[in-house]
Design an enzyme around this catalytic site. Structure first.
Site, mmCIF file in Angstrom:
data_model
loop_
_atom_site.group_PDB
_atom_site.id
_atom_site.type_symbol
_atom_site.label_atom_id
_atom_site.label_comp_id
_atom_site.label_asym_id
_atom_site.label_seq_id
_atom_site.Cartn_x
_atom_site.Cartn_y
_atom_site.Cartn_z
ATOM 1 N N ASP A 1 -3.712 16.076 9.699
ATOM 2 C CA ASP A 1 -4.431 16.919 10.656
ATOM 3 C C ASP A 1 -3.562 17.992 11.305
ATOM 4 O O ASP A 1 -3.776 18.369 12.458
ATOM 5 C CB ASP A 1 -5.080 16.053 11.761
ATOM 6 C CG ASP A 1 -6.017 15.019 11.177
ATOM 7 O OD1 ASP A 1 -6.622 15.310 10.139
ATOM 8 O OD2 ASP A 1 -6.144 13.926 11.764
ATOM 9 N N LYS B 1 -3.631 22.013 7.811
ATOM 10 C CA LYS B 1 -3.415 22.421 6.407
ATOM 11 C C LYS B 1 -4.603 23.237 5.889
ATOM 12 O O LYS B 1 -4.431 24.218 5.180
ATOM 13 C CB LYS B 1 -3.240 21.167 5.515
ATOM 14 C CG LYS B 1 -2.056 20.304 5.913
ATOM 15 C CD LYS B 1 -1.998 19.022 5.100
ATOM 16 C CE LYS B 1 -3.114 18.041 5.389
ATOM 17 N NZ LYS B 1 -3.094 17.441 6.727
ATOM 18 N N GLY C 1 -9.856 15.448 6.116
ATOM 19 C CA GLY C 1 -10.855 16.318 6.734
ATOM 20 C C GLY C 1 -10.150 17.607 7.094
ATOM 21 O O GLY C 1 -9.245 17.606 7.930
ATOM 22 N N HIS C 2 -10.491 18.696 6.419
ATOM 23 C CA HIS C 2 -9.805 19.969 6.629
ATOM 24 C C HIS C 2 -10.774 20.971 7.247
ATOM 25 O O HIS C 2 -11.826 21.258 6.673
ATOM 26 C CB HIS C 2 -9.234 20.486 5.298
ATOM 27 C CG HIS C 2 -8.150 19.603 4.739
ATOM 28 N ND1 HIS C 2 -7.454 19.890 3.599
ATOM 29 C CD2 HIS C 2 -7.633 18.433 5.197
ATOM 30 C CE1 HIS C 2 -6.559 18.932 3.376
ATOM 31 N NE2 HIS C 2 -6.665 18.036 4.320
ATOM 32 N N GLN D 1 -3.403 14.601 4.044
ATOM 33 C CA GLN D 1 -2.561 13.725 4.875
ATOM 34 C C GLN D 1 -1.233 14.427 5.217
ATOM 35 O O GLN D 1 -1.237 15.636 5.357
ATOM 36 C CB GLN D 1 -2.302 12.379 4.178
ATOM 37 C CG GLN D 1 -3.540 11.486 4.042
ATOM 38 C CD GLN D 1 -4.434 11.833 2.882
ATOM 39 O OE1 GLN D 1 -3.990 11.900 1.756
ATOM 40 N NE2 GLN D 1 -5.711 12.055 3.135
ATOM 41 N N THR E 1 -1.055 6.016 3.819
ATOM 42 C CA THR E 1 -2.177 6.070 2.887
ATOM 43 C C THR E 1 -1.695 5.570 1.528
ATOM 44 O O THR E 1 -0.556 5.115 1.392
ATOM 45 C CB THR E 1 -2.779 7.494 2.831
ATOM 46 O OG1 THR E 1 -4.005 7.438 2.093
ATOM 47 C CG2 THR E 1 -1.829 8.505 2.207
ATOM 48 N N THR F 1 -13.503 10.756 10.740
ATOM 49 C CA THR F 1 -14.073 9.551 11.347
ATOM 50 C C THR F 1 -14.435 9.734 12.822
ATOM 51 O O THR F 1 -15.034 8.842 13.420
ATOM 52 C CB THR F 1 -13.064 8.378 11.245
ATOM 53 O OG1 THR F 1 -11.854 8.776 11.888
ATOM 54 C CG2 THR F 1 -12.796 8.003 9.802
ATOM 55 N N ARG G 1 -12.523 9.518 15.231
ATOM 56 C CA ARG G 1 -11.680 8.695 16.121
ATOM 57 C C ARG G 1 -10.765 9.578 16.965
ATOM 58 O O ARG G 1 -10.361 10.655 16.529
ATOM 59 C CB ARG G 1 -10.817 7.734 15.281
ATOM 60 C CG ARG G 1 -11.612 6.644 14.602
ATOM 61 C CD ARG G 1 -10.716 5.753 13.765
ATOM 62 N NE ARG G 1 -10.193 6.447 12.589
ATOM 63 C CZ ARG G 1 -9.315 5.929 11.738
ATOM 64 N NH1 ARG G 1 -8.837 4.712 11.953
ATOM 65 N NH2 ARG G 1 -8.905 6.593 10.684
ATOM 66 N N LEU H 1 -1.472 25.123 16.506
ATOM 67 C CA LEU H 1 -1.963 24.682 17.819
ATOM 68 C C LEU H 1 -0.983 24.968 18.959
ATOM 69 O O LEU H 1 -0.946 24.255 19.965
ATOM 70 C CB LEU H 1 -2.347 23.189 17.793
ATOM 71 C CG LEU H 1 -3.582 22.886 16.920
ATOM 72 C CD1 LEU H 1 -3.170 22.195 15.640
ATOM 73 C CD2 LEU H 1 -4.612 22.066 17.657
ATOM 74 N N GLY I 1 -4.813 29.484 17.388
ATOM 75 C CA GLY I 1 -6.239 29.174 17.556
ATOM 76 C C GLY I 1 -6.792 28.743 16.212
ATOM 77 O O GLY I 1 -6.165 28.980 15.166
#
Ligand code: GDP
Ligand code: IMO
Ligand code: MG
Length: 422
Positions: free
Chosen positions: A13, A16, A40-41, A222, A237, A299, A301, A329, A413
């Site tokens: 996360d 990428k 999740g990209h 990942q 993973t 997910t 989370r 970020l 951003g």
């Protein structure tokens, strides 16, 4: 520069997807090189927002060929759903291809993922429960089913029978519902027409492209700290996100690898279980989670939050040959009076600057920090490094000085435009 690997330096996360999308317009081919829909990209541009689990982030650039490599494990149902969702949003997916050697995740892999996690009790990894581990297990057990197998009906049925019998034996041991091979067979045969023209020998395709001087970007899922070999085992993973896996995972010679762009957040995050040495437990972590929207793309989370850790960046440099860094970020750190950067660990009274292989030792590592002054100016519209506030520049330069890795990109951003190239 004809080949570039985009690799996450941490526990995933890092942004990428955003950077692969940003860079794709300069590349002819974009290849996702491992993992599956545990990833999740997120990509944002022109007020549009996309979350990809499987399809490479180069898909938004109409001239880029996109490939799901042999190193991936692919849930075909999720892939078709993702494909349809993109098409319904006006994205042309004609340029998408799948390796005939990529493995398929079946529903029994997902059931087994859940069972293995429950068996581990408080030692659970906190997987995404997408069947990733069990599918890679079948690959290494040499009973996996690959996309190429779908093209031969009889052999697909034979392989599926063996797999379902084997999975059912395991599932019934734990009192779970079992699967009907004919039902799965018929369901998957109905998907074949949608994807059969997309199945290719991606090793030949990518190698030919490189030999024709085309530019290829390899997108990792990942991050290095989740690497099966070089991450925080066993809280990892089941694939190798490290850049060195690209040759094997894509079927190209290692000599083709030229540049490796490590992606790191300006701080650290982690989803799931396992040690995060620089984890922040006070209000600061809540504030960062809120501003950075630190919830898992796959997910939902909560992501755990920590300070930036240069021990991890140096580990990534050694393991993955990172030539350049992108810091993402950075905008989220606006408004903090003081910022910490971890420069080494204290382990049982000794100072170390590497990641111990033992998870017990890693969990005893105490971060050693330097502290820097923060900045309060909004940086989300800044387009050049020189225009950043002095303390933000100092923060970036400090990371560069400690890691001795060139920082080439800063992201301020989530939008494609909020990107500063140095
Ligand atoms: P990936 O898995 O490495 O592609 O990263 P994710 O997409 O899962 O998570 C990164 C999150 O940060 C997403 O919500 C992005 O939209 C967001 N993001 C990426 N770069 C920036 C940035 O520079 N600033 C902010 N505020 N958000 C960003
Ligand atoms: P992207 O590509 C963050 C984590 C899970 C769990 C561990 C093992 O979006 O950066 P798995 O389902 O792979 O067996 O889970 O790895 N994990 C990720 N964390 N980002 C990801 O992907 C992840 N993919 C897996 O939370 O701790
Ligand atoms: Mg992600």
């Amino acid at each position: 520069m004809n080949s570039l690997i985009v690799v996450g330096t941490g526990w995933g996360d890092e942004g990428k997807g955003k950077l692969t999308d940003y860079l794709s317009s300069k590349f002819d081919v974009c290849v996702r090189y491992q993992g599956g829909n545990n990833a999740g990209h997120t990509i944002k541009f022109n007020n549009k927002h996309f979350a990809l689990n499987l399809i490479p982030s180069g898909i938004f650039n109409s001239t880029t060929m996109n490939i799901l490599s042999n190193g991936m494990v692919i849930d075909l149902k999720v892939l078709i759903k993702e494909l349809n969702s993109l098409i319904s949003q006006g994205i042309n997916c004609e340029n998408l291809y799948i390796s005939n050697r990529a493995h398929i995740i079946f529903p029994y892999h997902i059931a087994l993922d859940e069972i293995f996690e429950n068996l581990k009790g408080d030692k659970k990894v906190g997987t995404t429960k997408r069947g990733i581990g069990p599918c890679y297990v079948d690959k290494y057990m040499r009973i996996g089913i690959r996309f190429g197998d779908l093209l031969n009906k009889n052999s697909f049925y034979e392989k599926l029978s063996l797999n379902v019998d084997y999975a059912n034996k395991l599932l019934s041991l734990f009192g779970n519902t079992t699967f009907d091979k004919d039902e799965i067979f018929n369901e998957y045969m109905s998907y074949i027409n949608i994807i059969k023209t997309k199945i290719i020998d991606s090793s030949v395709f990518i190698t030919n492209a490189l030999n024709e001087n085309k530019k290829v970007i390899f997108e990792g899922a990942q991050g290095i700290m989740l690497c099966l070999d070089h991450g925080t085992y066993p809280y990892v993973t089941s694939s190798s996100p490290s850049a060195s896996s690209v040759a094997l995972n894509c079927g190209i010679a290692p000599q083709y690898i030229q540049k490796v762009l490590g992606i790191t957040k300006a701080y650290s995050t982690r989803v799931g279980e396992g040690t995060l040495p620089t984890e922040i437990f006070c209000e600061i972590s809540k504030k960062i989670r809120k501003i950075g929207n630190e919830y898992g793309t796959t997910t939902g989370r909560k992501r755990r939050i920590g300070w930036l850790d240069t021990v991890i960046l140096k580990h990534g440099k050694r393991i993955s040959g990172i030539t350049d860094l992108a810091i993402t970020l950075l905008d989220v750190l606006t408004g903090f009076e003081k910022l910490k950067i971890c420069i080494a660990y204290e382990l049982d009274g000794k100072t170390i600057d590497f990641i111990p292989s033992s998870i017990e030792e890693f969990s005893r590592c105490k971060p050693i920090y330097i502290e820097l002054d923060g900045w309060s100016e909004d940086i989300t519209q800044i387009k050049s490094f020189n225009d950043l506030p002095d303390n933000a520049k100092k923060y970036i330069k400090t990371i560069e000085n400690i890691t001795k890795i060139k920082i080439s990109i800063i992201s301020v951003g989530p939008d494609r435009n909020q990107t500063i190239e140095i």
